[in-house]
Design a protein around this motif. Structure first.
Motif, PDB file in Angstrom:
ATOM      1  N   LEU A  73      -6.826  -0.897 -13.769  1.00 49.18           N
ATOM      2  CA  LEU A  73      -5.483  -1.320 -13.318  1.00 49.18           C
ATOM      3  C   LEU A  73      -4.174  -1.017 -11.976  1.00 49.18           C
ATOM      4  N   ASN A  74      -3.956  -2.652 -11.375  1.00 49.29           N
ATOM      5  CA  ASN A  74      -3.665  -2.714 -10.111  1.00 49.29           C
ATOM      6  C   ASN A  74      -3.095  -1.392 -10.471  1.00 49.29           C
ATOM      7  N   LEU A  75      -2.513  -1.045  -9.121  1.00 52.22           N
ATOM      8  CA  LEU A  75      -1.528   0.262  -9.017  1.00 52.22           C
ATOM      9  C   LEU A  75      -1.277  -0.141  -6.887  1.00 52.22           C
ATOM     10  N   VAL A  85       6.013  -6.089  -7.473  1.00 52.98           N
ATOM     11  CA  VAL A  85       6.678  -5.049  -7.431  1.00 52.98           C
ATOM     12  C   VAL A  85       8.268  -5.085  -8.149  1.00 52.98           C
ATOM     13  N   LYS A  86       8.564  -6.286  -7.801  1.00 53.30           N
ATOM     14  CA  LYS A  86      10.143  -6.249  -8.354  1.00 53.30           C
ATOM     15  C   LYS A  86       9.987  -6.573  -9.547  1.00 53.30           C
ATOM     16  N   LEU A 142       4.119   3.179  -8.616  1.00 50.42           N
ATOM     17  CA  LEU A 142       4.127   4.474  -8.150  1.00 50.42           C
ATOM     18  C   LEU A 142       5.104   4.958  -7.439  1.00 50.42           C
ATOM     19  N   ARG A 143       6.256   4.356  -7.385  1.00 46.12           N
ATOM     20  CA  ARG A 143       7.341   4.857  -8.367  1.00 46.12           C
ATOM     21  C   ARG A 143       8.144   5.761  -9.384  1.00 46.12           C
ATOM     22  N   GLY A 189       0.680   6.363  -2.258  1.00 45.47           N
ATOM     23  CA  GLY A 189       2.443   6.383  -2.440  1.00 45.47           C
ATOM     24  C   GLY A 189       2.860   5.088  -2.147  1.00 45.47           C
ATOM     25  N   TRP A 190       3.996   5.156  -2.373  1.00 44.60           N
ATOM     26  CA  TRP A 190       5.609   4.020  -1.856  1.00 44.60           C
ATOM     27  C   TRP A 190       5.956   3.959  -0.528  1.00 44.60           C
ATOM     28  N   ASP A 191       5.632   5.715  -0.141  1.00 44.91           N
ATOM     29  CA  ASP A 191       5.885   5.627   1.391  1.00 44.91           C
ATOM     30  C   ASP A 191       4.967   6.514   1.945  1.00 44.91           C
TER      31      ASP A 191
END
Ligand SMILES: Cc1cc2nc3c(=O)[nH]c(=O)nc-3n(C[C@H](O)[C@H](O)[C@H](O)COP(=O)(O)O)c2cc1C
Length: 371
Positions: free
Chosen positions: A143-145, A153-154, A162-163, A190-192
């Protein structure tokens, strides 16, 4: 998004010894064991790691050898690359259209062991797609995360997930229940930097029955910039008992050893360096076995590039010329006078024209020494 490395990327020499490299790795799933021999993986790369490129990576030594070469190097199991992965494939697309399976998930029998990578955010679609992957004969589903692309991402796919860890938990459970083959997850941290989830995600994945994890040690916000934070890989390795594969900025065998020494990871996943230096898997394994490895000569580089382009042209791949140009952008940096080669390829319009220009380049004397 610039996916080329910054020129300044440098690592300390600490840990650069082949003694730390693992000889093999294993994924356990129920009573089933999938062996990676050696413990290196070709990272999924959309637009690049199709069936032609994956087979090419496993056959580099044979393809680059001179036709009359008696002193061919010893064949390594799986060409030195223990597991290969398809480029990411939309779960929704896969269950809606057979064309998607044909285009993104075709593979040849000699590609085993091979994993298929899926992206999506709907549990039903992902489960159904995973069942298709299993029925096609893949050895594992991933699974691609990690995908940072806006259009993915949209729709909450790739790194978008990740959010939303609660949703991720549901996806892990659904996928685990859907198939018997090993389930793996490739993710960013993570996202950031302010919202790192690598540890929570890794523990949740392990508890849900995910069998191995690959961490590209960057956040989504980083894209491909800066240096991968290998510390995060070490932290994940400490947090779970399932295999952890480290990914990010491994460009040579010494980097692979440094990554293992720094993190204790169970396997080394390599992306961009496979295109700039397709010998890297062979070099790592030869170095592990013998303590030495060599750089390919210009003539080998020429034979390899030609062989790859001929295979791409012969496979009738859609967009083959674009793929040749993309590959040239990476590969030509290791070729003497590579700027001239790039220029010759960029201005070609058809597959045969690209091949003719590569042939011409490698039979002409070198005008300028640029590596
Ligand atoms: C052209 C390109 C396409 C990529 N496509 C995918 C993909 O389909 N799935 C994925 O999980 N990662 C993808 N990635 C990320 C790589 O798998 C890998 O995580 C990243 O390049 C870092 O590893 P490296 O430093 O060894 O290249 C892609 C990277 C590149 C450069």
């Amino acid at each position: 998004m610039n996916k080329l490395w910054p020129a300044s990327l440098d690592r300390s020499p600490a840990g650069a010894t082949p003694a730390v490299l693992p000889a093999e790795a294993e994924i356990r799933c129920g009573g089933h064991r999938l062996r990676l021999e050696p413990a290196t993986l070709l990272a999924p790369m959309s637009g690049l790691t199709d069936t032609v490129f994956r087979r090419f990576i496993r056959q580099v030594a044979e393809l680059a050898a001179a036709p009359d070469s008696a002193a061919a190097e010893p064949r390594l199991p799986f060409g030195g690359c223990g597991l290969i992965m398809t480029e990411f494939t939309s779960a929704d697309g896969l269950i809606r259209s057979e064309k998607v399976a044909r285009r993104y998930l075709s593979f040849a029998p000699d590609e085993h062991p091979i994993a298929a990578q899926l992206f999506g955010s709907d549990a039903v679609a992902l489960s159904e797609a995973a069942r298709v992957v299993e029925a096609m004969g893949f050895d594992a589903v991933d699974l691609n995360l990690g995908c940072p692309a806006k259009k993915v991402v949209k729709c909450n796919g790739g790194s978008g997930l990740l959010r939303d860890l609660p949703l991720l938990g549901r996806l892990f459970a659904a996928l685990r229940a859907a198939v018997k083959i090993p389930l793996t997850v490739k993710f960013r941290a993570g996202w950031d930097e302010r919202s790192l989830v690598h540890l929570e995600l890794a523990r949740m994945a392990e508890a849900s029955g995910v069998n191995a994890l690959a961490l590209h040690a960057r956040t989504r916000a980083q894209g491909y910039a800066g240096q991968a934070q290998w510390d995060w890989i070490g932290e994940v390795k400490q947090a779970v008992r399932i295999p952890v594969w480290g990914n990010g900025d491994v460009r040579c065998p010494e980097d692979a050893a440094r990554l293992v020494a720094h993190t204790g990871c169970d396997g080394i996943m390599i992306g961009r360096a496979a295109a700039s230096n397709p010998w890297i898997f062979q070099q790592i394994e030869t170095w592990r076995r013998t303590g030495a490895y060599r750089e390919p000569e210009q003539a080998e580089r020429g034979r390899l590039m030609l062989a790859y382009f001929q295979q791409l042209a012969g496979a009738g791949m859609p967009g083959a010329v674009g793929k040749m140009k993309q590959f040239a952008a990476w590969f030509s940096h290791g070729v003497r006078d590579g700027a001239r080669l790039r220029q010759a390829i960029y201005t070609a319009r058809a597959e045969a024209e690209v091949i003719a220009r590569v042939e011409e380049f490698f039979t002409q004397p070198i005008t300028e020494l640029v590596i």
